[in-house]
Scaffold this motif. Structure first.
Motif, PDB file in Angstrom:
ATOM      1  N   GLU A  20       0.746  -1.245   0.035  1.00  0.00           N
ATOM      2  CA  GLU A  20       0.051   0.125   0.117  1.00  0.00           C
ATOM      3  C   GLU A  20       0.787   1.163  -0.072  1.00  0.00           C
ATOM      4  O   GLU A  20       0.400   2.246  -0.642  1.00  0.00           O
ATOM      5  CB  GLU A  20      -0.950  -0.144   1.138  1.00  0.00           C
ATOM      6  N   VAL A  21       1.913   1.313   0.826  1.00  0.00           N
ATOM      7  CA  VAL A  21       2.750   2.512   0.882  1.00  0.00           C
ATOM      8  C   VAL A  21       3.504   3.138  -0.506  1.00  0.00           C
ATOM      9  O   VAL A  21       3.086   4.158  -0.784  1.00  0.00           O
ATOM     10  CB  VAL A  21       3.972   2.194   1.831  1.00  0.00           C
ATOM     11  N   ALA A  22       3.531   2.008  -1.388  1.00  0.00           N
ATOM     12  CA  ALA A  22       3.921   2.554  -2.480  1.00  0.00           C
ATOM     13  C   ALA A  22       2.746   3.283  -3.618  1.00  0.00           C
ATOM     14  O   ALA A  22       3.246   4.090  -4.220  1.00  0.00           O
ATOM     15  CB  ALA A  22       4.496   1.316  -3.362  1.00  0.00           C
ATOM     16  N   GLY A  48       0.797   5.218  -2.074  1.00  0.00           N
ATOM     17  CA  GLY A  48       0.558   6.574  -1.460  1.00  0.00           C
ATOM     18  C   GLY A  48      -0.751   6.533  -0.399  1.00  0.00           C
ATOM     19  O   GLY A  48      -0.881   7.336   0.214  1.00  0.00           O
ATOM     20  N   ILE A  49      -1.035   4.967   0.158  1.00  0.00           N
ATOM     21  CA  ILE A  49      -1.913   5.132   1.317  1.00  0.00           C
ATOM     22  C   ILE A  49      -1.137   4.136   2.313  1.00  0.00           C
ATOM     23  O   ILE A  49      -0.309   3.360   1.980  1.00  0.00           O
ATOM     24  CB  ILE A  49      -3.376   4.551   0.785  1.00  0.00           C
ATOM     25  N   SER A  50      -1.875   4.058   3.493  1.00  0.00           N
ATOM     26  CA  SER A  50      -0.925   3.233   4.674  1.00  0.00           C
ATOM     27  C   SER A  50      -1.640   1.984   4.578  1.00  0.00           C
ATOM     28  O   SER A  50      -2.824   1.607   4.035  1.00  0.00           O
ATOM     29  CB  SER A  50      -1.445   3.907   5.760  1.00  0.00           C
ATOM     30  N   VAL A  51      -0.756   1.238   5.116  1.00  0.00           N
ATOM     31  CA  VAL A  51      -1.204  -0.390   5.164  1.00  0.00           C
ATOM     32  C   VAL A  51      -2.407  -0.258   6.390  1.00  0.00           C
ATOM     33  O   VAL A  51      -2.220   0.308   7.394  1.00  0.00           O
ATOM     34  CB  VAL A  51      -0.055  -1.091   5.807  1.00  0.00           C
ATOM     35  N   LYS A 103      -4.030  -0.947   9.889  1.00  0.00           N
ATOM     36  CA  LYS A 103      -3.613  -1.579  11.079  1.00  0.00           C
ATOM     37  C   LYS A 103      -3.369  -2.768  11.021  1.00  0.00           C
ATOM     38  O   LYS A 103      -2.480  -3.441  11.610  1.00  0.00           O
ATOM     39  CB  LYS A 103      -3.952  -0.624  12.193  1.00  0.00           C
ATOM     40  N   ALA A 131      -1.719  -5.055   8.777  1.00  0.00           N
ATOM     41  CA  ALA A 131      -0.277  -5.064   9.352  1.00  0.00           C
ATOM     42  C   ALA A 131       0.020  -6.074  10.332  1.00  0.00           C
ATOM     43  O   ALA A 131       1.007  -6.783  10.511  1.00  0.00           O
ATOM     44  CB  ALA A 131       0.558  -3.619   9.717  1.00  0.00           C
ATOM     45  N   LEU A 135       6.648  -3.677   5.430  1.00  0.00           N
ATOM     46  CA  LEU A 135       5.386  -2.720   5.306  1.00  0.00           C
ATOM     47  C   LEU A 135       5.732  -1.473   5.279  1.00  0.00           C
ATOM     48  O   LEU A 135       5.015  -0.836   4.120  1.00  0.00           O
ATOM     49  CB  LEU A 135       4.605  -3.090   6.756  1.00  0.00           C
ATOM     50  N   GLN A 136       6.664  -0.964   5.625  1.00  0.00           N
ATOM     51  CA  GLN A 136       7.025   0.443   5.484  1.00  0.00           C
ATOM     52  C   GLN A 136       7.665   0.891   4.108  1.00  0.00           C
ATOM     53  O   GLN A 136       7.440   2.112   3.721  1.00  0.00           O
ATOM     54  CB  GLN A 136       8.282   1.134   6.579  1.00  0.00           C
ATOM     55  N   ALA A 181       6.962  -1.163   1.361  1.00  0.00           N
ATOM     56  CA  ALA A 181       6.197  -1.582   0.301  1.00  0.00           C
ATOM     57  C   ALA A 181       6.866  -2.802  -0.410  1.00  0.00           C
ATOM     58  O   ALA A 181       6.597  -2.898  -1.636  1.00  0.00           O
ATOM     59  CB  ALA A 181       5.951  -0.521  -0.886  1.00  0.00           C
TER      60      ALA A 181
END
Lengths: 273, 273
Positions: B141-143, B145-148, B150, B153, B169-170, B172
């Motif tokens: 998701e990070v790639a 532009g949105i967060s994983v 919670k 994760a 996760l951080q 992507a």
């Protein structure tokens, strides 16, 4: 690079590519006293507020191959401090660590040499750890006669798993770099000459991720633990002071201080905590 | 085997041996919209209620080598949806995932090809994961532009450990099958021709355990986390909608939609989430 100010224990070197080095340089072994932790806090404030900075690499600027020797025992040896000062020391240091753990900046620890106790904790708060081939790392408080702080232990358990961490923590194990990498306590091993290049390459790789989603995800992963850490520091400080004021612990730390100063003096020695 | 209905995104194929295949077949890449998650929920209801059913193997029926491309970005791109629909989408999908995670049925994910984001999450809810040699898997998701999310994760952290998961996760990271197996994110790697046989063999092995004690144990292991997951979905949904409605995230997702549709149109593209 300019020499540090007389009582500055850190200096900041900005790099192209939107990151900065925070160079720990309190000769001879970067023992971390109240002022050191206050300076770390001020630097984190400054760099997090700077829109041009997206990452921090912590490294040692010492002559010796030591990242930091950890907390300054003068802050823990009851006859040389006070309840009030200890409380401030404990809260400032742990609030810094908990903040660093969830910093929106990408954080790297470039570990040249020995990394026991407080330095190990600082490095575990970073997103990435690379160390030199002749370094060592671990939370070795037990060997000095004091306990591993509960949340520091919790941090190691999160990083490498509860089972492996319990063995290391109870028995004050200091790991060689190869062992540390195998357990996942560090991410990479480098030569002394190649350490900074390895750290900067890892930084550039991590900076490819978009800041907002990466930082928001980091905060989701670590926020609860960091909040508990900061809360718990308040809860544990008075009990910790009682223990530090007890006969056996004072005697143990007095012995450590004497050993560190070569038996000559007890004031302001090099600590190994 | 009968062709799927015009708007059926899944089909069920019962096997001898008391398990069923749930074949995901929304051409071209199994993007998961509200209807898809509703159909998954209905199928889980049906199979859990069937006393002849003891296990499910999820697999892809697509022409392409894709398990699922993940959540349909039309459900996340604020101009194309609404707060109410997003709320329903988020709650339906996460309730399904939390239920799947604790299902009394034995569950297997047979992953042919790409398995990012929502598909990775679905597969992590299963008891066993086998993927093809040319697949890839991760919560990326990070790639985009949105967060994983919670709890997604948290699920990965439970599966492979907090330390390893935090890095994936951080940043992507999408893993190759060999890496995924080494980390414990998947259990086995198979050839394309051998994938279903490997999945069915794993299923038969796991079905040797008596249902009641196995399912009760699974519920003890996972029940707390699943309950927290379902609760948290309610808590997070409005904040998530606010973020999705913010300028930067909308711009980012608009860009994703354009890229996915080859720049031609913005409606109903293939999502990569």
């Amino acid at each position: 690079m300019p020499p540090p100010a007389a009582d500055a224990f850190l200096r900041v070197e900005r790099r192209k590519g939107a990151y900065a080095l925070v160079v720990l340089c309190r000769e001879p072994v970067n023992t971390m006293n109240l002022s050191f932790w206050q300076q770390l806090t001020a630097v984190l404030d400054e760099l997090e507020a700077d829109p041009a900075v997206r990452g921090i690499i912590f490294c040692s600027g010492l002559r010796r191959d030591v990242f930091t020797a950890g907390n300054d025992i003068n802050e823990l040896y009851a006859p040389l401090t006070s309840h009030e000062r200890y409380r401030e020391f404990w809260l400032v240091s742990n609030r810094f660590l908990a903040r660093l753990y969830t910093s929106p900046l990408v954080t790297v620890a470039a570990i040249r040499g020995a990394c026991p106790a407080g330095g190990c904790c600082l490095s575990m708060c970073c997103d990435y750890r690379v160390m030199t081939e002749s370094g060592s790392i671990g939370l070795n408080e037990v060997a000095l006669g004091i306990s591993v702080p509960k949340m520091w232990a919790g941090l190691m358990m999160r990083l490498i798993g509860t089972g492996p961490a319990e063995k290391l923590l109870q028995f004050a194990v200091m790991l060689q770099p190869g062992e540390a990498k195998e357990l996942g306590l560090i991410d990479d091993v480098a030569s002394k000459e190649g350490l900074m290049a390895a750290a900067e390459q890892a930084m550039r790789q991590m900076l490819k991720s978009p800041d907002f989603s990466r930082a928001d995800t980091k905060s989701k992963l670590r926020g609860d633990f960091a909040a508990e850490w900061a809360r718990y520091a308040e809860t544990e400080v008075d009990g910790a002071w009682e223990l530090l004021s007890s006969g056996p612990v004072k005697a143990q730390l007095a012995g450590v201080l004497e050993r560190l100063s070569g038996g000559k003096k007890k004031a302001d020695p090099q600590s190994r905590l």
